[in-house]
Design a protein around this motif. Sequence first.
Motif, PDB file in Angstrom:
ATOM      1  N   PHE A 168      22.781 -55.629 -38.270  1.00 53.14           N
ATOM      2  CA  PHE A 168      23.988 -55.198 -38.993  1.00 53.14           C
ATOM      3  C   PHE A 168      25.221 -55.930 -38.475  1.00 53.14           C
ATOM      4  CE2 PHE A 168      27.571 -52.354 -37.993  1.00 53.14           C
ATOM      5  CZ  PHE A 168      28.158 -52.284 -39.244  1.00 53.14           C
ATOM      6  N   LEU A 180      31.895 -48.171 -41.769  1.00 49.69           N
ATOM      7  CA  LEU A 180      30.796 -49.111 -41.686  1.00 49.69           C
ATOM      8  C   LEU A 180      29.564 -48.500 -41.036  1.00 49.69           C
ATOM      9  CD1 LEU A 180      32.541 -52.426 -40.668  1.00 49.69           C
ATOM     10  CD2 LEU A 180      31.381 -51.930 -42.790  1.00 49.69           C
ATOM     11  N   LEU A 181      29.782 -47.491 -40.207  1.00 47.40           N
ATOM     12  CA  LEU A 181      28.676 -47.057 -39.347  1.00 47.40           C
ATOM     13  C   LEU A 181      28.021 -45.751 -39.770  1.00 47.40           C
ATOM     14  CD1 LEU A 181      29.826 -48.130 -35.803  1.00 47.40           C
ATOM     15  CD2 LEU A 181      27.755 -48.810 -36.988  1.00 47.40           C
ATOM     16  N   SER A 182      28.486 -45.155 -40.875  1.00 49.92           N
ATOM     17  CA  SER A 182      27.813 -43.906 -41.273  1.00 49.92           C
ATOM     18  C   SER A 182      26.773 -44.230 -42.336  1.00 49.92           C
ATOM     19  CB  SER A 182      28.831 -42.902 -41.793  1.00 49.92           C
ATOM     20  OG  SER A 182      29.380 -43.368 -42.998  1.00 49.92           O
ATOM     21  N   PRO A 183      25.517 -43.962 -42.041  1.00 50.05           N
ATOM     22  CA  PRO A 183      24.461 -44.336 -42.979  1.00 50.05           C
ATOM     23  C   PRO A 183      24.483 -43.477 -44.231  1.00 50.05           C
ATOM     24  CG  PRO A 183      23.549 -43.181 -41.101  1.00 50.05           C
ATOM     25  CD  PRO A 183      25.002 -43.342 -40.829  1.00 50.05           C
ATOM     26  N   THR A 187      27.430 -58.603 -40.608  1.00 47.33           N
ATOM     27  CA  THR A 187      28.794 -58.178 -40.933  1.00 47.33           C
ATOM     28  C   THR A 187      29.826 -59.088 -40.277  1.00 47.33           C
ATOM     29  OG1 THR A 187      27.951 -55.939 -41.023  1.00 47.33           O
ATOM     30  CG2 THR A 187      30.326 -56.191 -40.940  1.00 47.33           C
ATOM     31  N   ASN A 245      24.563 -53.795 -43.982  1.00 45.82           N
ATOM     32  CA  ASN A 245      24.810 -52.357 -44.164  1.00 45.82           C
ATOM     33  C   ASN A 245      23.939 -51.597 -43.169  1.00 45.82           C
ATOM     34  OD1 ASN A 245      24.647 -49.657 -45.145  1.00 45.82           O
ATOM     35  ND2 ASN A 245      25.459 -50.401 -47.092  1.00 45.82           N
ATOM     36  N   ILE A 246      24.571 -50.720 -42.402  1.00 48.43           N
ATOM     37  CA  ILE A 246      23.837 -50.033 -41.323  1.00 48.43           C
ATOM     38  C   ILE A 246      22.698 -49.181 -41.873  1.00 48.43           C
ATOM     39  CG2 ILE A 246      25.347 -48.013 -41.259  1.00 48.43           C
ATOM     40  CD1 ILE A 246      23.933 -49.748 -38.154  1.00 48.43           C
ATOM     41  N   LEU A 255      20.854 -45.045 -49.908  1.00 41.82           N
ATOM     42  CA  LEU A 255      20.512 -46.438 -49.653  1.00 41.82           C
ATOM     43  C   LEU A 255      19.287 -46.541 -48.747  1.00 41.82           C
ATOM     44  CD1 LEU A 255      21.207 -49.291 -50.170  1.00 41.82           C
ATOM     45  CD2 LEU A 255      22.896 -49.209 -48.356  1.00 41.82           C
ATOM     46  N   ILE A 298      21.473 -52.264 -34.939  1.00 45.16           N
ATOM     47  CA  ILE A 298      22.846 -52.696 -34.666  1.00 45.16           C
ATOM     48  C   ILE A 298      22.936 -54.215 -34.632  1.00 45.16           C
ATOM     49  CG2 ILE A 298      24.681 -52.674 -32.945  1.00 45.16           C
ATOM     50  CD1 ILE A 298      24.457 -50.079 -34.434  1.00 45.16           C
TER      51      ILE A 298
END
Lengths: 340, 183
Positions: free
Chosen positions: A274, B20-23, A278, A204-205, B27, A271
Amino acid sequence: MTRPGTLLLALVLSLPATTLAAQDHASAPVTTSATDSGAAQGEHAPAADSAVAKVDIITPHITDGYAMELPYWKPPFAKHVCIGRHIGEHECGPLWDPVRIGPVTLQLSPTKHVVMLILAASLAAIVLIGTARAHTRHTHAAGRPQGFAAGLEAMVLYIRNVVIMPNVGPHGEGYAPYLLTVFFFLLFANLLGLIPYGATATGNISVTATMAILSLMVTEISGMRALGKGYWNTVFYWNRDMVLPMRIVMFLVMSPVEIISKFTKPFALAIRLFANMTAGHIVVLAFIGLIFAFKLPVGIAPLLMAIAIMLLEIFVSFLQAFIFTLLTSVFIGQMRVAHH
Amino acid sequence: MSFLFLSLTAVAAEETRADLLSPSGGLMFWTIVIFVLLLIVLSRFAFKPMLAAVEARERSLQEAIDAARRDREEAERVLAEHRAQLETARAEAQKMIADGRATAEKLRSDLLEQTKTQQQEMLERARRDIETEKTNAIAALRREAVDLAIAGAGKVIERNLDSDANRKLVESFLGSVTLGGKA
């Protein structure tokens, strides 16, 4: 190994895969990611109408959510647990309302990945503290650790002596606890993603970005502590060997480069981790999907491939935790000796 | 047969929607909290005792190595010293033996020389004594002879016989002396 032996192994190994696929199949309609719950709801409705149900088994697995799966003895061998509030029949929403702190709104409800992170941290704490206890006991009794404690000590010492000390430089001992914690935390989080019913929090980014930001902060603070006022030379390029006009030109050109370079390193860290986690999981899930797409006997080929990729993923889990630790050590070391 | 596979490809097209790429801030917050807690707990209860034990062991090992090196150097030094002492002692002994031999040789030759000299001296003395005695004896004999001659001459004169008779007398006397030694 003989041919019947191989087939038997394949059958035995295919059992968890069956479970996984079954649970995916069942879970798909209820799972929605935190970010696009509205969109997902809209998608599933027409999918149910069509003759062949379209089931996305990959996206729920690699994204975060408020539902978790636990082992269950009845088919489909998975029980759905909502860690948030139930919305309607199958939906699962956040437990708490978002918290507004000034201009930012934070959704602090625990999600699947939060649970996995807590699990990883707890496991790391239990294993490492238990081992440290055993280590102390053995050291008192025999003068050296034995068994698992010796193995873990070898790991800790490898990280300390080969990764941290040469890269961070003199007096790097102070950074050892942070870097060792990074290694074991990421390692446990990576490995938990490989266990059935688990989820990869490091895929998870948000998690990797946070770890990278912490790494950036530790690096910059180490630079401030080691260089004092000289730290500003790593931010603003001011070369005293040049003539003044040239110096100003270089300052205007190089300072943004310096500042950007500070942020590209943790960005690459985030990156890299992640994407590795992934991508590995997508490949594994794709192969597991192919097993059921082909059925026997052709399905044995993707089964073997899935096993191979799974073994590779175990290696990648160690490797990525190691690389994150190594690169953070290198960045700290570079920062501490930076002279411009 | 392969509906799952087909569905996978179908979904892959929609995959772009998976964010997937937006934080997510929540979290991130939890990650920081969990990590910092883990860092505190681990550094306090796991790494501190473990690294302390390891460092203590490394230190004791280093000390043992240093002590061993020191001991070896000491032993080497002592050995060299002993060797040197042994060498000196041997040379001394050799020298003493040689000295003793030389002394004995000298003593022997000295004694020999002395003996020889003494012998020579004694011989010389004896010879001298003999010579002296001889001279004395000769002198005494001469005196005796003179005395005898005088006594003979006195007898001759006493008798005062013819010269032939005197001569014969003297001669017969002398002859008796020569033959009979002291008479």
